[in-house]
Design a protein around this motif. Structure first.
Motif, PDB file in Angstrom:
ATOM      1  N   ARG A   1       0.786  -1.316   0.034  1.00  0.00           N
ATOM      2  CA  ARG A   1       0.140  -0.106  -0.092  1.00  0.00           C
ATOM      3  C   ARG A   1       1.055   1.194  -0.007  1.00  0.00           C
ATOM      4  N   ILE A   2       2.048   1.286   0.726  1.00  0.00           N
ATOM      5  CA  ILE A   2       2.839   2.383   0.555  1.00  0.00           C
ATOM      6  C   ILE A   2       3.492   2.503  -0.675  1.00  0.00           C
ATOM      7  N   ILE A   3       3.778   1.525  -1.396  1.00  0.00           N
ATOM      8  CA  ILE A   3       4.366   1.624  -2.630  1.00  0.00           C
ATOM      9  C   ILE A   3       3.325   2.070  -3.779  1.00  0.00           C
ATOM     10  N   PHE A   4       2.219   1.839  -3.517  1.00  0.00           N
ATOM     11  CA  PHE A   4       1.296   2.431  -4.480  1.00  0.00           C
ATOM     12  C   PHE A   4       0.954   3.852  -4.252  1.00  0.00           C
ATOM     13  N   LYS A   5       0.899   4.088  -2.907  1.00  0.00           N
ATOM     14  CA  LYS A   5       0.715   5.613  -2.527  1.00  0.00           C
ATOM     15  C   LYS A   5       1.616   6.682  -3.175  1.00  0.00           C
ATOM     16  N   LEU A   6       3.239   6.189  -2.600  1.00  0.00           N
ATOM     17  CA  LEU A   6       4.105   6.872  -3.154  1.00  0.00           C
ATOM     18  C   LEU A   6       4.312   6.940  -4.602  1.00  0.00           C
ATOM     19  N   ILE A   7       4.099   6.114  -5.206  1.00  0.00           N
ATOM     20  CA  ILE A   7       4.142   6.314  -6.909  1.00  0.00           C
ATOM     21  C   ILE A   7       3.085   7.055  -7.410  1.00  0.00           C
ATOM     22  N   ASN A   8       1.971   6.821  -6.965  1.00  0.00           N
ATOM     23  CA  ASN A   8       0.566   7.572  -7.464  1.00  0.00           C
ATOM     24  C   ASN A   8       0.526   8.776  -7.086  1.00  0.00           C
ATOM     25  N   LEU A   9       1.100   9.235  -6.084  1.00  0.00           N
ATOM     26  CA  LEU A   9       1.060  10.641  -5.396  1.00  0.00           C
ATOM     27  C   LEU A   9       2.480  11.495  -6.084  1.00  0.00           C
ATOM     28  N   GLY A  10       3.432  10.501  -6.794  1.00  0.00           N
ATOM     29  CA  GLY A  10       4.547  11.337  -7.307  1.00  0.00           C
ATOM     30  C   GLY A  10       5.708  11.705  -6.225  1.00  0.00           C
ATOM     31  N   LYS A  11       5.662  10.839  -5.149  1.00  0.00           N
ATOM     32  CA  LYS A  11       6.739  11.022  -4.148  1.00  0.00           C
ATOM     33  C   LYS A  11       7.961  10.336  -4.396  1.00  0.00           C
ATOM     34  N   ILE A  12       7.807   9.059  -4.984  1.00  0.00           N
ATOM     35  CA  ILE A  12       8.729   8.510  -5.396  1.00  0.00           C
ATOM     36  C   ILE A  12       8.834   8.411  -6.857  1.00  0.00           C
ATOM     37  N   LYS A  13      10.225   8.733  -7.548  1.00  0.00           N
ATOM     38  CA  LYS A  13      10.194   8.971  -8.971  1.00  0.00           C
ATOM     39  C   LYS A  13      11.333   7.840  -9.316  1.00  0.00           C
ATOM     40  N   ARG A  14      11.093   7.296 -10.552  1.00  0.00           N
ATOM     41  CA  ARG A  14      12.044   6.502 -11.100  1.00  0.00           C
ATOM     42  C   ARG A  14      13.533   7.095 -11.450  1.00  0.00           C
ATOM     43  N   GLU A  15      13.114   8.405 -11.951  1.00  0.00           N
ATOM     44  CA  GLU A  15      14.613   8.999 -12.411  1.00  0.00           C
ATOM     45  C   GLU A  15      15.433   9.697 -11.197  1.00  0.00           C
TER      46      GLU A  15
END
Length: 327
Positions: A242-256
């Motif tokens: 759930r943390i992974i989904f949240k961080l990615i979908n809110l743009g807090k974690i970015k691949r680059e």
């Protein structure tokens, strides 16, 4: 219950009177000191390289502080587990009896998988994926398996179906689960989060009479607390996915921005680990109304409550029912 502390910077940790002194360099290269009152500490996660001595370990042990260590890449390397303060010969005998009896072992192992499948199915069923019904088929099959390998096979197939939805949820490439090393960003997030969850479960077990080396789903072995692995299966969909989904979908974690591309795999960088840990700790401290206790309970407290339910099962007081998220 004390606080969880996370040390990201490399430095030195030692005892200073009745406090923990952390000496480190900040991002600007300046030497810093931080004092932590020992009575305020429950466990410490070291995510940087630290120097410490036996005097500090003795101090931590006397104050029942569990220490967790991670390497440069965020890999969990081990824990300092103080001498057990809760000992029960009767419970240890019951734990071993339930491991040696194939039927009793399979019954407990089945419950761990049942809880895990329910919880990761819960993560996606509101998103309208047709694959939920296929996962439910494996959920039904586990009721009829006759061996631990069959049970783990059902769990693996259900999890593979679950992971097949992640690219749609996150819009990040996933392909398949890879662990040693993680080969892409989603796998790096899963591995790091799973390590944190295992560490927290281990600490909660330390505060019960359960022996963490006697397990049922995972085979007991040397150099690991395999009961923590069993119980972690139930909580990883909540504490990690759930943390992974949240961080990615809110743009807090970015691949680059938040990963290291190394020859031996993909890993979270320092800033990425900080972001994940902050969200992880916030989740552990969140509360939800417990249906049975009729009071608000922290997410982290559900782990110890789970351990208590297992104890009652082993002692023959109440049948164990795994934690199943309802929100």
């Amino acid at each position: 219950m004390g606080r969880n502390y996370y040390v990201f910077s490399s430095g030195r940790i030692r005892r200073r009177e009745n406090s923990i002194l952390i000496e480190y360099q900040d991002r600007d290269g300046k030497q810093q000191k931080r004092f932590i009152p020992v009575e305020n500490v429950d466990q410490i996660f070291f995510l940087g390289e630290v120097d410490l001595n036996s005097k500090f370990l003795d101090f931590a042990a006397k104050n029942n502080i569990v220490l967790h260590f991670f390497n440069y890449y965020g890999y969990y390397t081990g824990s300092f587990y103080p001498r057990e303060k809760f000992l029960s010969g009767e419970l240890l005998v019951r734990q071993v009896e339930h491991y040696l009896d194939n039927e009793k072992r399979l019954s407990l192992a089945r419950k761990f998988v049942e809880g895990a499948i329910h919880n990761f199915k819960r993560n996606i069923e509101k998103r309208g994926f047709d694959i939920v019904s296929k996962i439910s088929e494996y959920q039904e099959r586990i009721k009829h398996v006759a061996t631990i390998p069959e049970l783990m096979s059902c769990e693996a197939h259900a999890r593979k179906l679950y992971y097949s939805t992640w690219e749609d949820i996150t819009d990040w490439p996933f392909e398949e689960r890879s662990m040693q090393p993680p080969l892409n960003e989603l796998n790096a997030l899963i591995s790091f989060g799973n390590s944190l969850t295992y560490s927290v479960v281990l600490k909660e077990l330390y505060h019960t009479h359960l022996n963490p080396t006697v397990s049922y789903l995972h085979e007991p072995g040397t150099k690991r607390f395999s009961l923590a692995l069993d119980i972690s299966e139930i909580f990883k969909p909540i504490f990690v996915d759930r943390i992974i989904f949240k961080l990615i979908n809110l743009g807090k974690i970015k691949r680059e921005n938040h990963f290291l591309q190394e020859s031996n795999g993909v890993f979270l960088n320092d800033e990425g680990r900080r972001i994940f840990v902050e969200e992880f700790e916030n989740m552990l401290q969140q509360t939800v109304l417990h249906r049975k206790l009729k009071r608000k309970v922290k997410y982290q407290s559900f782990i110890r409550l789970e351990a208590y339910k297992i104890i009652k099962h082993l002692l023959g007081e109440d049948e164990y029912k795994p934690f199943k998220v309802w929100w």
